[in-house]
Design a protein around this motif. Structure first.
Motif, mmCIF file in Angstrom:
data_model
loop_
_atom_site.group_PDB
_atom_site.id
_atom_site.type_symbol
_atom_site.label_atom_id
_atom_site.label_comp_id
_atom_site.label_asym_id
_atom_site.label_seq_id
_atom_site.Cartn_x
_atom_site.Cartn_y
_atom_site.Cartn_z
ATOM 1 N N UNK A 67 91.329 5.432 -22.904
ATOM 2 C CA UNK A 67 90.852 6.918 -22.154
ATOM 3 C C UNK A 67 90.311 6.355 -21.134
ATOM 4 N N UNK A 68 89.243 5.529 -21.212
ATOM 5 C CA UNK A 68 88.434 5.176 -19.911
ATOM 6 C C UNK A 68 89.069 4.892 -18.796
ATOM 7 N N UNK A 69 90.127 4.921 -18.393
ATOM 8 C CA UNK A 69 90.594 5.166 -16.585
ATOM 9 C C UNK A 69 89.968 3.880 -16.089
ATOM 10 N N UNK A 70 89.274 3.013 -16.583
ATOM 11 C CA UNK A 70 88.350 2.467 -16.168
ATOM 12 C C UNK A 70 89.420 1.186 -15.263
ATOM 13 N N UNK A 71 88.633 1.002 -14.298
ATOM 14 C CA UNK A 71 89.470 -0.513 -13.268
ATOM 15 C C UNK A 71 90.131 -2.305 -14.152
ATOM 16 N N UNK A 72 91.158 -2.529 -13.907
ATOM 17 C CA UNK A 72 91.756 -3.336 -15.010
ATOM 18 C C UNK A 72 92.418 -4.439 -14.248
ATOM 19 N N UNK A 73 92.232 -5.629 -14.313
ATOM 20 C CA UNK A 73 92.720 -5.979 -13.569
ATOM 21 C C UNK A 73 93.743 -7.048 -14.173
ATOM 22 N N UNK A 128 94.022 -10.638 -18.787
ATOM 23 C CA UNK A 128 93.029 -9.155 -18.502
ATOM 24 C C UNK A 128 91.742 -9.238 -17.993
ATOM 25 N N UNK A 129 91.187 -8.460 -17.326
ATOM 26 C CA UNK A 129 89.133 -8.108 -17.788
ATOM 27 C C UNK A 129 89.656 -6.516 -16.905
ATOM 28 N N UNK A 130 88.800 -5.462 -17.859
ATOM 29 C CA UNK A 130 88.504 -3.882 -17.540
ATOM 30 C C UNK A 130 87.239 -4.209 -17.682
ATOM 31 N N UNK A 131 87.070 -2.879 -16.209
ATOM 32 C CA UNK A 131 85.770 -3.032 -16.643
ATOM 33 C C UNK A 131 84.576 -2.565 -17.758
ATOM 34 N N UNK A 132 84.379 -2.854 -18.303
ATOM 35 C CA UNK A 132 83.277 -1.670 -19.932
ATOM 36 C C UNK A 132 82.021 -1.913 -19.172
ATOM 37 N N UNK A 133 80.958 -0.833 -19.266
ATOM 38 C CA UNK A 133 79.690 -1.524 -18.383
ATOM 39 C C UNK A 133 80.177 -1.190 -17.403
ATOM 40 N N UNK A 134 78.676 -2.010 -16.921
ATOM 41 C CA UNK A 134 78.295 -2.734 -15.499
ATOM 42 C C UNK A 134 79.319 -4.189 -15.081
ATOM 43 N N UNK A 135 80.318 -4.357 -16.191
ATOM 44 C CA UNK A 135 80.815 -6.404 -15.666
ATOM 45 C C UNK A 135 82.225 -6.080 -16.424
ATOM 46 N N UNK A 136 82.913 -6.653 -15.598
ATOM 47 C CA UNK A 136 84.571 -6.978 -15.693
ATOM 48 C C UNK A 136 84.459 -7.525 -17.453
ATOM 49 N N UNK A 137 84.828 -7.171 -18.337
ATOM 50 C CA UNK A 137 85.397 -8.618 -19.604
ATOM 51 C C UNK A 137 86.964 -8.952 -19.702
ATOM 52 N N UNK A 138 86.951 -9.537 -20.360
ATOM 53 C CA UNK A 138 87.742 -9.820 -20.794
ATOM 54 C C UNK A 138 89.088 -9.406 -21.865
ATOM 55 N N UNK A 139 89.912 -8.190 -21.817
ATOM 56 C CA UNK A 139 90.633 -8.087 -22.722
ATOM 57 C C UNK A 139 91.732 -8.195 -23.220
#
Length: 145
Positions: A67-73, A128-139
């Motif tokens: 639901x966050x619509x955070x950018x993911x790569x 897969x990395x998604x933006x969580x807060x200030x950092x991009x982390x593995x999901x």
């Protein structure tokens, strides 16, 4: 029911759990376990594995984005070594439970072969990395091509 019968039943019920650890542990082991796990920041992954081979922006994947619509790569890295495979480890445990541990005689040599082959074969691994807060982390879990 006698005490010896109850002990025999308990031993038969518990034996698959005791005999199914070797191949499952090998399937879960990894050369990169310290960085290829959920929640690891992208900067740590790049520091250990180097720059990714490809970077693809992931859009409209509700599993990753939520639901966050955070950018993911989705990024790929060329690696030599074992990648953890939780699903394979679970499948090995299931096979051992269904065969009362006898599958271990087949699965352990197979897993030893996979371990040896992974040390000489270079493969492309997707993360897969998604933006969580200030950092991009593995999901999620990394996967091979």
């Amino acid at each position: 029911m006698t005490v010896s019968t109850i002990r025999a039943i308990l031993l038969i019920a518990i034996a698959p759990l005791l005999l199914s650890s070797c191949s499952s542990l090998l399937a879960r082991s990894s050369t990169y376990a310290d960085v290829l796990s959920a929640g690891t920041p992208r900067a740590e992954v790049v520091a250990k594995l180097g720059q990714p081979k490809t970077v693809t922006v992931v859009e409209l994947d509700h599993y990753l984005v939520g639901d966050s619509k955070a950018p993911c790569t989705r990024e790929s890295f060329l690696l030599r070594g074992k990648i953890p495979d939780e699903n394979l480890a679970t499948n090995y445990m299931n096979l051992n439970a269904m065969t009362l541990g006898l599958a271990e005689f087949l699965l352990f040599p197979i897993e030893l072969g996979r371990s040896a082959a992974s040390s000489v074969v270079e493969k492309e691994v997707f993360v897969h990395f998604c933006q969580r807060g200030d950092t991009s982390v593995i999901v999620g879990l990394p996967f091979e091509s």
